[in-house]
Design a protein around this motif. Structure first.
Motif, PDB file in Angstrom:
ATOM      1  N   LYS A  28       0.850  -1.209   0.000  1.00  0.00           N
ATOM      2  CA  LYS A  28       0.000   0.000   0.000  1.00  0.00           C
ATOM      3  C   LYS A  28       0.889   1.264   0.000  1.00  0.00           C
ATOM      4  CE  LYS A  28      -3.763   2.151   2.522  1.00  0.00           C
ATOM      5  NZ  LYS A  28      -4.367   2.289   3.838  1.00  0.00           N
ATOM      6  N   GLY A  99      -0.299   2.882  10.860  1.00  0.00           N
ATOM      7  CA  GLY A  99      -0.341   4.215  10.264  1.00  0.00           C
ATOM      8  C   GLY A  99       0.680   5.170  10.866  1.00  0.00           C
ATOM      9  N   GLY A 131      -0.501   8.973  11.066  1.00  0.00           N
ATOM     10  CA  GLY A 131      -1.903   9.367  11.259  1.00  0.00           C
ATOM     11  C   GLY A 131      -2.111  10.185  12.517  1.00  0.00           C
ATOM     12  N   ALA A 133      -1.846  11.230  16.684  1.00  0.00           N
ATOM     13  CA  ALA A 133      -1.951  10.611  18.014  1.00  0.00           C
ATOM     14  C   ALA A 133      -2.659   9.263  17.884  1.00  0.00           C
ATOM     15  CB  ALA A 133      -2.749  11.520  18.928  1.00  0.00           C
ATOM     16  N   ILE A 135      -5.070   6.770  18.496  1.00  0.00           N
ATOM     17  CA  ILE A 135      -6.382   6.970  19.116  1.00  0.00           C
ATOM     18  C   ILE A 135      -6.584   6.029  20.313  1.00  0.00           C
ATOM     19  CG2 ILE A 135      -8.881   6.805  18.669  1.00  0.00           C
ATOM     20  CD1 ILE A 135      -7.980   7.652  15.662  1.00  0.00           C
ATOM     21  N   GLN A 136      -6.130   4.773  20.183  1.00  0.00           N
ATOM     22  CA  GLN A 136      -6.352   3.777  21.258  1.00  0.00           C
ATOM     23  C   GLN A 136      -5.545   4.100  22.514  1.00  0.00           C
ATOM     24  OE1 GLN A 136      -5.384   3.268  18.175  1.00  0.00           O
ATOM     25  NE2 GLN A 136      -6.100   1.355  17.268  1.00  0.00           N
TER      26      GLN A 136
HETATM   27  C1  HXC Z   1      -4.474   4.740  15.429  1.00  0.00           C
HETATM   28  C2  HXC Z   1      -4.342   4.885  13.155  1.00  0.00           C
HETATM   29  C3  HXC Z   1      -4.323   6.295  13.225  1.00  0.00           C
HETATM   30  C4  HXC Z   1      -4.405   6.884  14.512  1.00  0.00           C
HETATM   31  C5  HXC Z   1      -4.193   5.719  11.165  1.00  0.00           C
HETATM   32  N1  HXC Z   1      -4.275   4.582  11.856  1.00  0.00           N
HETATM   33  N2  HXC Z   1      -4.249   6.778  11.977  1.00  0.00           N
HETATM   34  N3  HXC Z   1      -4.412   4.121  14.249  1.00  0.00           N
HETATM   35  N4  HXC Z   1      -4.474   6.070  15.592  1.00  0.00           N
HETATM   36  N5  HXC Z   1      -4.373   8.193  14.666  1.00  0.00           N
HETATM   37  C6  HXC Z   1      -4.249   3.233  11.347  1.00  0.00           C
HETATM   38  C7  HXC Z   1      -5.533   2.863  10.629  1.00  0.00           C
HETATM   39  O1  HXC Z   1      -6.492   2.409  11.542  1.00  0.00           O
HETATM   40  C8  HXC Z   1      -5.036   1.745   9.736  1.00  0.00           C
HETATM   41  O2  HXC Z   1      -4.896   0.593  10.512  1.00  0.00           O
HETATM   42  C9  HXC Z   1      -3.652   2.195   9.351  1.00  0.00           C
HETATM   43  O3  HXC Z   1      -3.251   3.124  10.346  1.00  0.00           O
HETATM   44  C10 HXC Z   1      -3.583   2.885   8.017  1.00  0.00           C
HETATM   45  O4  HXC Z   1      -4.561   3.905   8.007  1.00  0.00           O
HETATM   46  P1  HXC Z   1      -5.581   4.117   6.793  1.00  0.00           P
HETATM   47  O5  HXC Z   1      -6.679   4.986   7.292  1.00  0.00           O
HETATM   48  O6  HXC Z   1      -5.954   2.792   6.222  1.00  0.00           O
HETATM   49  O7  HXC Z   1      -4.666   4.868   5.741  1.00  0.00           O
HETATM   50  P2  HXC Z   1      -5.070   5.976   4.703  1.00  0.00           P
HETATM   51  O8  HXC Z   1      -6.320   5.585   3.987  1.00  0.00           O
HETATM   52  O9  HXC Z   1      -3.839   6.207   3.877  1.00  0.00           O
HETATM   53  O10 HXC Z   1      -5.383   7.289   5.561  1.00  0.00           O
HETATM   54  C11 HXC Z   1      -4.385   7.898   6.327  1.00  0.00           C
HETATM   55  C12 HXC Z   1      -4.995   8.975   7.248  1.00  0.00           C
HETATM   56  C13 HXC Z   1      -6.162   8.338   8.071  1.00  0.00           C
HETATM   57  C14 HXC Z   1      -5.511  10.133   6.409  1.00  0.00           C
HETATM   58  C15 HXC Z   1      -3.870   9.492   8.123  1.00  0.00           C
HETATM   59  O11 HXC Z   1      -5.700   7.109   8.643  1.00  0.00           O
HETATM   60  C16 HXC Z   1      -6.641   9.231   9.157  1.00  0.00           C
HETATM   61  O12 HXC Z   1      -7.404  10.165   8.894  1.00  0.00           O
HETATM   62  N6  HXC Z   1      -6.211   8.927  10.376  1.00  0.00           N
HETATM   63  C17 HXC Z   1      -6.620   9.695  11.528  1.00  0.00           C
HETATM   64  C18 HXC Z   1      -5.970  11.026  11.524  1.00  0.00           C
HETATM   65  C19 HXC Z   1      -6.269  11.776  12.764  1.00  0.00           C
HETATM   66  O13 HXC Z   1      -7.350  12.356  12.878  1.00  0.00           O
HETATM   67  N7  HXC Z   1      -5.392  11.649  13.750  1.00  0.00           N
HETATM   68  C20 HXC Z   1      -5.568  12.178  15.057  1.00  0.00           C
HETATM   69  C21 HXC Z   1      -5.169  13.624  14.921  1.00  0.00           C
HETATM   70  S1  HXC Z   1      -5.316  14.430  16.436  1.00  0.00           S
HETATM   71  P3  HXC Z   1      -5.164  -0.870   9.946  1.00  0.00           P
HETATM   72  O14 HXC Z   1      -5.004  -1.759  11.132  1.00  0.00           O
HETATM   73  O15 HXC Z   1      -6.559  -0.859   9.399  1.00  0.00           O
HETATM   74  O16 HXC Z   1      -4.132  -1.092   8.886  1.00  0.00           O
HETATM   75  C22 HXC Z   1      -3.786  14.432  16.973  1.00  0.00           C
HETATM   76  C23 HXC Z   1      -3.688  15.112  18.272  1.00  0.00           C
HETATM   77  C24 HXC Z   1      -2.279  15.398  18.622  1.00  0.00           C
HETATM   78  O17 HXC Z   1      -2.888  13.961  16.416  1.00  0.00           O
HETATM   79  C25 HXC Z   1      -2.270  16.509  19.592  1.00  0.00           C
HETATM   80  C26 HXC Z   1      -0.911  16.870  19.978  1.00  0.00           C
HETATM   81  C27 HXC Z   1      -0.908  18.182  20.696  1.00  0.00           C
END
Ligand code: HXC
Length: 514
Positions: A28, A99, A131, A133, A135-136
């Motif tokens: 991927k 991710g 991706g 922080a 989430i879990q």
């Molecule tokens: C846990 C995550 C993750 C996350 C991705 N994954 N982001 N797991 N926590 N934040 C995992 C997915 O579940 C998936 O697992 C694998 O990584 C690949 O992700 P996909 O979604 O399949 O990839 P893609 O389609 O390329 O999309 C990438 C992405 C999307 C755009 C980054 O994953 C996404 O929107 N993730 C969440 C982004 C987000 O909102 N993050 C939190 C931000 S808040 P599997 O097991 O299915 O392969 C933050 C706060 C920080 O960061 C604050 C600091 C001050």
């Protein structure tokens, strides 16, 4: 177990970890046009120089069935290596493992290598592909980011910090790169934003692609968050390696000198500036007529292009150039170009890099937009940065040096060490046309032929002020020089200021107009 079996076991364990998130996830990654985290590190570092640490670290999350998951290296690779023989610390998030999301142990690996870089006083390179922080892992992930931001700030101005955005860098994660010195982005690969398209759609009802929201071009051209833009990862790695050659390992050192060289004989400095002072030219042609091998490594090339910043070398030593660009908005200072120049001046000052300023500007950009965007606050940054800088500071006035622009572009009054002017320099409160219209308004209005009188008054003003000699008579500039002499004068000025030492009043820190 015999030693041999122990070794085989070790090798097997390493092979397992190197698989990252597994074949599917790697496929991927490749399909997205991305290299893997390990490949990236190996491309950037000298061959055979990479040493990886904490390879066997595992996550410690226990909620949401996480205990059933193996996350190799917890989604980040850390280690040390060299670039052209210079030591660096490096980390690369592995998107194939959950991710590249940041949990407790992932963050601990990053902070470990950051601590190492700071302790060893060597540059830090961070490759972001995540991706955000995890989430879990809840608040542990947030804590991890906080620990990283704190260290970014602590290391700021001590060791060079380089961020490379090679995938998503979402949410609060963006603030680590934003706290570092140089951010690299790659077309179609870098995605950097606080709130993603889905949140924007939910909250604001607006549809936008990730690329249009926070793609490489957006950050290189519009936001100014990125300092270097590349079309491919390999081009980006070449840029990183080149940058490392121009900067020192830390703030107690100077950049490694290179073999001295002359500028290309094809670069004729006298042919760059047009005879008509109203015509534009490319200031980079002057820089490249001055530097060793006519080499100029431009920074933030596509953002606020009315000011040009970057590194060159003079007799083998790194020099930072700050220059007005007459071919873009006449080289004016505005909010963005002031930010751009001020930050670079502070970088050079922190890392012992002398600054050469090339000046040709009609002043600060007028207009309601600029006033309301805070040109007073932003414009003040460049005054502050030049005034506080204690590295050698040399100015060459090429053509216009009007009004606030004259003062701001490293004038004598902000403690330039040397100010040279070409005979084409015009140092005045404003341009002759504007000045004549204001000072002689009554005379022009009452004249029999107002246009002829206006031209007469413009000429009178030009003869009086639009030259370097009034400023030279007052000692505000040190010498009026022929363009051909520019490199020679700069080399001499750099040589005599090599041991410059100045001490300001004792203070905890100043309050720059951030
Ligand atoms: C846990 C995550 C993750 C996350 C991705 N994954 N982001 N797991 N926590 N934040 C995992 C997915 O579940 C998936 O697992 C694998 O990584 C690949 O992700 P996909 O979604 O399949 O990839 P893609 O389609 O390329 O999309 C990438 C992405 C999307 C755009 C980054 O994953 C996404 O929107 N993730 C969440 C982004 C987000 O909102 N993050 C939190 C931000 S808040 P599997 O097991 O299915 O392969 C933050 C706060 C920080 O960061 C604050 C600091 C001050």
């Amino acid at each position: 177990m015999s030693l041999k079996r122990n070794i085989l076991d070790l090798r097997k364990r390493k092979e397992e970890v190197i698989k990252g998130g597994g074949e599917k996830a790697i496929e991927k990654q490749v399909a997205m046009g991305k290299l893997t985290a390990r490949e990236r590190i190996l491309y950037i570092l000298d061959e055979g120089s990479f040493h990886e640490y904490d390879m066997f670290v595992e996550h410690v999350a226990r909620d949401f069935d996480m205990e059933k998951k193996t996350l190799h290296g917890d989604g980040v690779i850390i280690g040390t290596g060299t670039i052209y023989g210079s030591p660096v610390c490096i980390f690369a998030q592995d998107f194939t493992v959950a991710g590249g999301s940041l949990g407790l142990m992932h963050a601990r690996k990053i902070t470990k290598i950051m601590d190492h870089a700071l302790k060893m006083r060597v540059p830090l390179i961070g490759i972001n592909d995540s991706g955000g922080a995890r989430i879990q892992e809840g608040v542990n992930s947030l804590a991890g980011y906080g620990e990283i931001f704190f260290r970014n700030t602590l290391a700021s101005g001590v060791i060079p910090q380089i961020s490379v955005i090679l995938g998503p860098c979402a949410g609060g994660a963006v603030y680590s790169p934003a706290l570092t010195d140089f951010v690299f982005v790659v077309n179609n690969i870098s995605k950097m934003f606080i709130t993603g398209p889905s949140v924007i759609k939910t909250v604001l009802g607006e549809e936008i692609s990730m690329e249009d929201l926070g793609g490489a071009k957006v950050h290189a051209e519009i936001t100014g968050n990125a300092h270097f833009y590349a079309e491919s990862e390999l081009e980006c790695f070449d840029q990183i390696k080149k940058l490392v050659t121009f900067i020192p390992w830390n703030n107690t050192q100077k950049a490694q000198p290179m073999k001295p060289a002359e500028p290309s004989p094809k670069r004729k400095i006298e042919e760059v500036v047009p005879g008509d002072p109203k015509l534009p030219y490319d200031i980079r042609d002057i820089i490249m007529a001055i530097t060793d091998n006519s080499e100029f490594f431009e920074i933030m090339e596509h953002f606020a292009a009315n000011v040009v910043i970057g590194f060159g070398r003079m007799k083998g030593e790194t020099v930072g150039f700050v220059a007005n660009q007459p071919k873009v908005l006449a080289g004016v200072l505005d909010c963005d170009s002031s930010d751009k120049a001020a930050r670079f001046i502070r970088y050079c000052n922190a890392f012992n890099i002398p600054i050469v300023t090339l000046e040709d500007l009609p002043g600060y950009l007028p207009g309601v937009d600029q006033e309301h965007a805070g040109v007073i606050r932003h414009g003040a940054k460049i005054l502050y940065a030049y005034s506080e800088a204690t590295v050698p500071k040399i100015t060459v006035i090429i053509r216009k040096a009007y009004g606030g622009g004259y003062i701001a572009m490293n004038s004598r009054h902000l403690r330039a060490d040397f100010v040279f002017a070409w005979p084409t320099a015009e140092i005045a409160v404003m341009g002759p046309e504007g000045a004549a219209n204001i000072v002689f308004r009554k005379e022009i209005a009452e004249a029999e032929n107002p246009d002829a009188t206006r031209q007469e008054k413009i000429q009178e003003y030009k003869d009086k002020f639009a030259n370097p000699y009034v400023a030279a008579a007052k000692g505000y500039i040190d010498e009026v020089i022929e363009p051909e002499e520019t490199r020679k004068m700069l080399l001499h000025a750099l040589k005599v200021s090599a041991n410059k030492s100045v001490q300001g009043p004792a203070k905890k820190h100043g309050i720059p107009p951030f």
